[in-house]
Design a protein around this motif. Sequence first.
Motif, PDB file in Angstrom:
ATOM      1  N   ALA A  66       1.071  -1.214   0.152  1.00  0.00           N
ATOM      2  CA  ALA A  66       0.013   0.010   0.032  1.00  0.00           C
ATOM      3  C   ALA A  66       0.694   1.303   0.065  1.00  0.00           C
ATOM      4  O   ALA A  66       0.579   2.107  -0.613  1.00  0.00           O
ATOM      5  CB  ALA A  66      -0.960   0.070   1.236  1.00  0.00           C
ATOM      6  N   TRP A  67       1.826   1.240   0.635  1.00  0.00           N
ATOM      7  CA  TRP A  67       2.871   2.523   0.881  1.00  0.00           C
ATOM      8  C   TRP A  67       3.592   2.651  -0.412  1.00  0.00           C
ATOM      9  O   TRP A  67       3.581   3.712  -0.914  1.00  0.00           O
ATOM     10  CB  TRP A  67       3.809   2.602   1.844  1.00  0.00           C
ATOM     11  N   SER A  68       3.975   1.513  -0.998  1.00  0.00           N
ATOM     12  CA  SER A  68       4.693   1.378  -2.350  1.00  0.00           C
ATOM     13  C   SER A  68       3.621   2.164  -3.445  1.00  0.00           C
ATOM     14  O   SER A  68       4.179   2.978  -4.291  1.00  0.00           O
ATOM     15  CB  SER A  68       5.089   0.315  -2.755  1.00  0.00           C
ATOM     16  N   SER A  69       2.427   1.667  -3.246  1.00  0.00           N
ATOM     17  CA  SER A  69       1.410   2.168  -4.264  1.00  0.00           C
ATOM     18  C   SER A  69       1.316   3.499  -4.169  1.00  0.00           C
ATOM     19  O   SER A  69       0.778   4.257  -5.181  1.00  0.00           O
ATOM     20  CB  SER A  69      -0.032   1.337  -4.416  1.00  0.00           C
ATOM     21  N   ALA A  70       1.098   3.963  -2.988  1.00  0.00           N
ATOM     22  CA  ALA A  70       0.930   5.454  -2.698  1.00  0.00           C
ATOM     23  C   ALA A  70       1.964   6.435  -2.873  1.00  0.00           C
ATOM     24  O   ALA A  70       2.084   7.570  -2.747  1.00  0.00           O
ATOM     25  CB  ALA A  70       0.327   5.699  -1.401  1.00  0.00           C
ATOM     26  N   GLY A  71       3.168   5.798  -3.279  1.00  0.00           N
ATOM     27  CA  GLY A  71       4.528   6.606  -3.543  1.00  0.00           C
ATOM     28  C   GLY A  71       5.463   6.714  -2.212  1.00  0.00           C
ATOM     29  O   GLY A  71       6.204   7.791  -2.364  1.00  0.00           O
ATOM     30  N   VAL A  72       4.829   6.344  -1.034  1.00  0.00           N
ATOM     31  CA  VAL A  72       5.499   6.608   0.049  1.00  0.00           C
ATOM     32  C   VAL A  72       6.844   5.672   0.035  1.00  0.00           C
ATOM     33  O   VAL A  72       6.673   4.463  -0.195  1.00  0.00           O
ATOM     34  CB  VAL A  72       4.880   5.994   1.399  1.00  0.00           C
TER      35      VAL A  72
END
Length: 180
Positions: A66-72
Amino acid sequence: APAVPPAAAGQAAVVAGAVANMEVAMDADRKLGALKDVQGCIWAGGFAAGALAAPLFPDVPPALAAWSSAGVKVYIYSSGSRRAQRDLFAHTTAGDVRAHVSAFFDTTAGAKTDAASYTNIAACIGVDNVEEILFVTDVAAEAAAATVAGWSVAVALRDGNAPLPKGHGFRTVTTLEGLW
Protein backbone atom coordinates in the motif's frame (compact mmCIF):
# COMPACT_ATOMS: atom_id res chain seq x y z
CA ALA A 1 33.19 -13.25 25.97
CA PRO A 2 35.46 -16.23 25.59
CA ALA A 3 38.69 -15.55 23.78
CA VAL A 4 39.32 -17.14 20.40
CA PRO A 5 42.52 -19.19 20.60
CA PRO A 6 45.45 -18.33 18.32
CA ALA A 7 45.82 -20.20 15.02
CA ALA A 8 48.61 -22.30 16.57
CA ALA A 9 45.94 -24.01 18.70
CA GLY A 10 44.60 -25.74 15.60
CA GLN A 11 41.55 -25.29 13.40
CA ALA A 12 39.14 -27.19 15.67
CA ALA A 13 40.07 -25.10 18.71
CA VAL A 14 39.84 -21.83 16.78
CA VAL A 15 36.42 -22.74 15.34
CA ALA A 16 35.13 -23.85 18.75
CA GLY A 17 36.41 -20.63 20.33
CA ALA A 18 34.87 -18.48 17.58
CA VAL A 19 31.52 -20.26 17.93
CA ALA A 20 31.56 -19.85 21.73
CA ASN A 21 32.44 -16.17 21.33
CA MET A 22 29.59 -15.62 18.84
CA GLU A 23 27.08 -17.47 21.03
CA VAL A 24 27.89 -15.18 23.95
CA ALA A 25 27.55 -12.13 21.71
CA MET A 26 24.20 -13.35 20.33
CA ASP A 27 22.86 -14.16 23.81
CA ALA A 28 23.79 -10.60 24.85
CA ASP A 29 22.16 -9.19 21.65
CA ARG A 30 25.42 -7.45 20.76
CA LYS A 31 25.23 -5.47 17.50
CA LEU A 32 28.74 -6.29 16.28
CA GLY A 33 29.41 -5.80 12.58
CA ALA A 34 31.54 -8.94 12.27
CA LEU A 35 28.87 -11.05 13.99
CA LYS A 36 26.16 -9.60 11.74
CA ASP A 37 28.31 -10.41 8.70
CA VAL A 38 28.67 -14.04 9.80
CA GLN A 39 24.95 -14.30 10.50
CA GLY A 40 24.21 -12.83 7.07
CA CYS A 41 26.45 -15.40 5.39
CA ILE A 42 24.71 -18.22 7.24
CA TRP A 43 21.29 -16.85 6.26
CA ALA A 44 22.39 -16.40 2.64
CA GLY A 45 23.30 -20.08 2.49
CA GLY A 46 19.99 -21.07 4.03
CA PHE A 47 18.00 -18.84 1.69
CA ALA A 48 19.92 -20.07 -1.38
CA ALA A 49 19.27 -23.69 -0.38
CA GLY A 50 15.58 -22.98 0.14
CA ALA A 51 15.90 -24.03 3.78
CA LEU A 52 14.98 -20.61 5.19
CA ALA A 53 12.15 -18.16 4.65
CA ALA A 54 11.88 -15.01 6.74
CA PRO A 55 8.55 -14.78 8.55
CA LEU A 56 6.72 -11.47 8.43
CA PHE A 57 3.83 -10.36 10.57
CA PRO A 58 0.66 -10.71 8.44
CA ASP A 59 0.10 -6.94 8.25
CA VAL A 60 3.57 -6.20 6.84
CA PRO A 61 3.26 -7.30 3.18
CA PRO A 62 -0.02 -5.45 2.53
CA ALA A 63 1.28 -2.34 4.32
CA LEU A 64 4.47 -2.34 2.23
CA ALA A 65 2.43 -2.77 -0.96
CA ALA A 66 0.00 0.00 0.00
CA TRP A 67 2.78 2.44 0.88
CA SER A 68 4.65 1.62 -2.31
CA SER A 69 1.49 2.11 -4.40
CA ALA A 70 0.90 5.47 -2.70
CA GLY A 71 4.44 6.61 -3.50
CA VAL A 72 5.60 6.43 0.12
CA LYS A 73 9.26 5.47 0.29
CA VAL A 74 10.17 2.72 2.72
CA TYR A 75 13.65 2.40 4.17
CA ILE A 76 14.90 -0.36 6.43
CA TYR A 77 17.40 0.44 9.20
CA SER A 78 18.63 -2.68 10.92
CA SER A 79 21.59 -3.90 12.89
CA GLY A 80 21.83 -6.68 10.30
CA SER A 81 24.06 -5.93 7.32
CA ARG A 82 22.51 -4.46 4.18
CA ARG A 83 23.32 -7.70 2.36
CA ALA A 84 21.52 -9.73 5.03
CA GLN A 85 18.53 -7.38 4.91
CA ARG A 86 18.28 -7.70 1.12
CA ASP A 87 18.49 -11.50 1.40
CA LEU A 88 15.89 -11.58 4.15
CA PHE A 89 13.39 -9.35 2.30
CA ALA A 90 13.97 -11.38 -0.89
CA HIS A 91 13.09 -14.63 0.88
CA THR A 92 10.08 -13.95 3.08
CA THR A 93 7.12 -16.23 3.67
CA ALA A 94 5.19 -13.70 1.50
CA GLY A 95 7.77 -13.85 -1.29
CA ASP A 96 10.21 -11.19 -2.44
CA VAL A 97 9.07 -7.82 -1.05
CA ARG A 98 12.18 -5.81 -1.95
CA ALA A 99 10.31 -3.93 -4.69
CA HIS A 100 8.54 -2.04 -1.89
CA VAL A 101 11.78 -0.97 -0.18
CA SER A 102 13.74 2.04 -1.44
CA ALA A 103 16.98 1.37 0.46
CA PHE A 104 18.52 -0.54 3.33
CA PHE A 105 20.64 0.97 6.10
CA ASP A 106 22.76 -0.79 8.68
CA THR A 107 25.02 0.27 11.51
CA THR A 108 27.56 1.68 9.07
CA ALA A 109 25.19 4.70 9.33
CA GLY A 110 25.89 4.67 13.07
CA ALA A 111 24.52 3.00 16.17
CA LYS A 112 20.74 2.68 16.27
CA THR A 113 20.73 4.32 19.70
CA ASP A 114 22.67 7.40 18.50
CA ALA A 115 20.65 10.38 17.19
CA ALA A 116 23.45 11.22 14.74
CA SER A 117 22.69 7.97 12.89
CA TYR A 118 19.19 9.17 12.10
CA THR A 119 20.54 12.56 11.03
CA ASN A 120 22.95 10.74 8.69
CA ILE A 121 20.19 8.66 7.16
CA ALA A 122 17.92 11.70 6.64
CA ALA A 123 20.76 13.45 4.83
CA CYS A 124 21.45 10.36 2.73
CA ILE A 125 17.84 10.04 1.57
CA GLY A 126 17.59 13.79 0.99
CA VAL A 127 14.80 14.64 3.41
CA ASP A 128 14.91 18.26 4.55
CA ASN A 129 11.93 18.14 6.92
CA VAL A 130 12.85 15.19 9.14
CA GLU A 131 9.48 15.31 10.91
CA GLU A 132 8.10 13.76 7.71
CA ILE A 133 10.05 10.58 8.41
CA LEU A 134 8.14 8.00 10.42
CA PHE A 135 10.40 5.52 12.18
CA VAL A 136 8.76 2.33 13.43
CA THR A 137 10.76 0.28 15.92
CA ASP A 138 10.25 -2.05 18.84
CA VAL A 139 13.14 -0.67 20.91
CA ALA A 140 12.62 2.33 23.21
CA ALA A 141 16.26 3.46 23.01
CA GLU A 142 16.07 3.57 19.21
CA ALA A 143 12.78 5.49 19.40
CA ALA A 144 14.43 7.97 21.75
CA ALA A 145 17.40 8.49 19.43
CA ALA A 146 15.16 9.02 16.37
CA THR A 147 13.04 11.47 18.37
CA VAL A 148 16.13 13.48 19.33
CA ALA A 149 16.99 13.61 15.60
CA GLY A 150 13.53 15.09 14.96
CA TRP A 151 11.89 12.06 13.37
CA SER A 152 8.30 11.02 14.05
CA VAL A 153 8.25 7.70 15.90
CA ALA A 154 5.89 4.80 16.52
CA VAL A 155 6.78 1.82 18.67
CA ALA A 156 5.40 -1.50 17.43
CA LEU A 157 3.96 -3.68 20.14
CA ARG A 158 4.45 -7.25 18.95
CA ASP A 159 4.52 -10.64 20.64
CA GLY A 160 8.05 -11.42 21.72
CA ASN A 161 9.21 -7.80 22.01
CA ALA A 162 10.91 -6.59 25.17
CA PRO A 163 8.55 -4.59 27.37
CA LEU A 164 8.69 -0.81 27.11
CA PRO A 165 9.71 1.24 30.13
CA LYS A 166 6.83 2.77 32.07
CA GLY A 167 6.00 6.30 31.00
CA HIS A 168 7.95 5.97 27.74
CA GLY A 169 5.72 8.56 26.04
CA PHE A 170 5.95 7.10 22.52
CA ARG A 171 3.04 6.49 20.19
CA THR A 172 2.44 2.74 20.05
CA VAL A 173 0.92 0.62 17.30
CA THR A 174 -0.08 -3.02 17.10
CA THR A 175 -0.35 -3.09 13.29
CA LEU A 176 1.14 -1.26 10.34
CA GLU A 177 -2.27 -0.98 8.70
CA GLY A 178 -3.41 2.62 8.48
CA LEU A 179 -0.07 4.00 9.66
CA TRP A 180 0.34 6.11 6.55
